[in-house]
Design a protein around this motif. Structure first.
Motif, PDB file in Angstrom:
ATOM      1  N   ILE A 177       0.956  -1.040   0.142  1.00  0.00           N
ATOM      2  CA  ILE A 177      -0.006   0.030  -0.078  1.00  0.00           C
ATOM      3  C   ILE A 177       1.032   1.337   0.095  1.00  0.00           C
ATOM      4  CG2 ILE A 177      -1.680   1.233   1.266  1.00  0.00           C
ATOM      5  CD1 ILE A 177      -2.689  -1.420   2.567  1.00  0.00           C
ATOM      6  N   VAL A 178       0.758   2.125  -1.022  1.00  0.00           N
ATOM      7  CA  VAL A 178       1.656   3.134  -0.943  1.00  0.00           C
ATOM      8  C   VAL A 178       0.855   4.422  -1.352  1.00  0.00           C
ATOM      9  CG1 VAL A 178       3.605   4.103  -2.330  1.00  0.00           C
ATOM     10  CG2 VAL A 178       3.313   1.657  -2.297  1.00  0.00           C
ATOM     11  N   HIS A 179       1.193   5.317  -0.905  1.00  0.00           N
ATOM     12  CA  HIS A 179       0.608   6.784  -0.895  1.00  0.00           C
ATOM     13  C   HIS A 179       1.864   7.490  -1.657  1.00  0.00           C
ATOM     14  CE1 HIS A 179      -2.345   6.098   2.105  1.00  0.00           C
ATOM     15  NE2 HIS A 179      -1.581   5.515   2.626  1.00  0.00           N
ATOM     16  N   TRP A 180       1.500   7.688  -2.883  1.00  0.00           N
ATOM     17  CA  TRP A 180       2.461   8.512  -3.985  1.00  0.00           C
ATOM     18  C   TRP A 180       1.972   9.954  -3.591  1.00  0.00           C
ATOM     19  CZ3 TRP A 180       5.816   5.288  -5.690  1.00  0.00           C
ATOM     20  CH2 TRP A 180       5.424   3.929  -5.799  1.00  0.00           C
ATOM     21  N   VAL A 181       3.310  10.642  -3.258  1.00  0.00           N
ATOM     22  CA  VAL A 181       2.927  12.030  -3.146  1.00  0.00           C
ATOM     23  C   VAL A 181       3.896  12.925  -4.094  1.00  0.00           C
ATOM     24  CG1 VAL A 181       2.322  11.868  -0.674  1.00  0.00           C
ATOM     25  CG2 VAL A 181       4.749  11.947  -1.486  1.00  0.00           C
ATOM     26  N   MET A 182       3.922  14.141  -4.075  1.00  0.00           N
ATOM     27  CA  MET A 182       4.727  15.021  -5.081  1.00  0.00           C
ATOM     28  C   MET A 182       6.120  14.993  -4.574  1.00  0.00           C
ATOM     29  SD  MET A 182       4.392  19.101  -5.424  1.00  0.00           S
ATOM     30  CE  MET A 182       2.530  18.967  -5.795  1.00  0.00           C
ATOM     31  N   MET A 183       6.976  14.868  -5.763  1.00  0.00           N
ATOM     32  CA  MET A 183       8.448  14.754  -5.369  1.00  0.00           C
ATOM     33  C   MET A 183       8.817  15.973  -4.814  1.00  0.00           C
ATOM     34  SD  MET A 183      11.492  16.115  -6.433  1.00  0.00           S
ATOM     35  CE  MET A 183      11.446  16.895  -8.113  1.00  0.00           C
ATOM     36  N   GLN A 184       9.649  15.790  -3.624  1.00  0.00           N
ATOM     37  CA  GLN A 184      10.143  17.120  -2.824  1.00  0.00           C
ATOM     38  C   GLN A 184      11.294  16.744  -2.433  1.00  0.00           C
ATOM     39  OE1 GLN A 184       7.865  17.292   0.885  1.00  0.00           O
ATOM     40  NE2 GLN A 184       9.588  18.227   1.755  1.00  0.00           N
ATOM     41  N   GLU A 185      12.339  17.542  -3.060  1.00  0.00           N
ATOM     42  CA  GLU A 185      13.731  17.563  -2.601  1.00  0.00           C
ATOM     43  C   GLU A 185      14.063  18.851  -1.516  1.00  0.00           C
ATOM     44  OE1 GLU A 185      15.901  15.469  -3.699  1.00  0.00           O
ATOM     45  OE2 GLU A 185      14.523  14.617  -4.984  1.00  0.00           O
ATOM     46  N   ALA A 186      15.431  18.662  -1.099  1.00  0.00           N
ATOM     47  CA  ALA A 186      15.596  19.703   0.012  1.00  0.00           C
ATOM     48  C   ALA A 186      15.366  21.132  -0.603  1.00  0.00           C
ATOM     49  CB  ALA A 186      17.115  19.424   0.337  1.00  0.00           C
ATOM     50  N   ARG A 187      14.841  21.954   0.231  1.00  0.00           N
ATOM     51  CA  ARG A 187      14.391  23.397   0.016  1.00  0.00           C
ATOM     52  C   ARG A 187      13.425  23.837  -0.973  1.00  0.00           C
ATOM     53  NH1 ARG A 187      19.826  22.075   0.850  1.00  0.00           N
ATOM     54  NH2 ARG A 187      20.722  23.465   2.593  1.00  0.00           N
ATOM     55  N   MET A 188      12.775  22.771  -1.307  1.00  0.00           N
ATOM     56  CA  MET A 188      11.538  23.043  -2.187  1.00  0.00           C
ATOM     57  C   MET A 188      10.192  23.210  -1.085  1.00  0.00           C
ATOM     58  SD  MET A 188      11.542  20.014  -5.062  1.00  0.00           S
ATOM     59  CE  MET A 188      12.364  20.149  -6.389  1.00  0.00           C
ATOM     60  N   LEU A 189      10.258  24.433  -0.548  1.00  0.00           N
ATOM     61  CA  LEU A 189       9.325  24.947   0.424  1.00  0.00           C
ATOM     62  C   LEU A 189       7.825  24.725  -0.083  1.00  0.00           C
ATOM     63  CD1 LEU A 189       8.960  25.946   3.232  1.00  0.00           C
ATOM     64  CD2 LEU A 189       9.170  28.146   2.117  1.00  0.00           C
ATOM     65  N   GLY A 190       7.543  25.162  -1.133  1.00  0.00           N
ATOM     66  CA  GLY A 190       6.186  25.108  -1.901  1.00  0.00           C
ATOM     67  C   GLY A 190       5.858  23.644  -1.845  1.00  0.00           C
ATOM     68  N   ARG A 191       6.623  22.714  -2.212  1.00  0.00           N
ATOM     69  CA  ARG A 191       6.101  21.366  -2.278  1.00  0.00           C
ATOM     70  C   ARG A 191       6.038  20.683  -0.887  1.00  0.00           C
ATOM     71  NH1 ARG A 191       7.897  18.081  -7.488  1.00  0.00           N
ATOM     72  NH2 ARG A 191       7.419  20.045  -8.994  1.00  0.00           N
TER      73      ARG A 191
END
Length: 149
Positions: free
Chosen positions: A46-60
């Protein structure tokens, strides 16, 4: 026990797989984003796929924080475990709102100084593990149990 496993793809995902002996004995759901390695979970877990978020991507991070609130409300885990990286931050903070126990495991690449994610969750997470004993001198709250392989 109900677990929510949170990790970015790559080394963080690999580290989480290294904990399989622990998490495979429990009901679990995953939070990550699609990449070549995490795609292997599709159809098996069971996986919740979320938006890619890298360091310092404050909006994401803000968007993923609201996803975290919804996922945590629906999944009702007893414990949130993260091997990092940036995806851990919104989920650990959201978990505190629900009073859910949180565990963060710092990357093996951090032998002296914590990652940005580690620094952001160090004071709020319930248990903080490092993979280098040298880190215990600088971060007294941290625990060392060895390397995850």
């Amino acid at each position: 026990m109900r677990l929510l496993l949170i990790c970015n793809p790559g080394g963080h995902f690999s580290t989480m797989l290294g904990l399989k002996e622990f998490w495979s004995a429990h009901y679990r759901e995953w939070v990550t984003y699609p990449k070549f390695d995490t795609e292997r979970l599709r159809g098996k877990e069971i996986v919740h796929w979320v938006m890619m978020q890298e360091a310092r991507m404050l909006g994401r991070a803000v968007v993923n924080f609201f996803h975290a609130l919804l996922i945590l409300y629906q999944s009702k885990p007893d414990m949130v475990i993260s091997t990092g990286a940036s995806l851990a931050v919104p989920f650990i903070y959201a978990s505190k709102i629900f009073g859910i126990k949180t565990v963060f495991i710092e990357s093996i690449s951090r032998s002296q100084v914590l990652s940005l994610s580690g620094k952001l969750v160090y004071y709020v997470v319930d248990e903080f593990y490092v993979q280098w004993p040298e880190c215990l001198e600088r971060y007294p709250k941290a625990k060392y149990k060895g390397l995850i392989a």
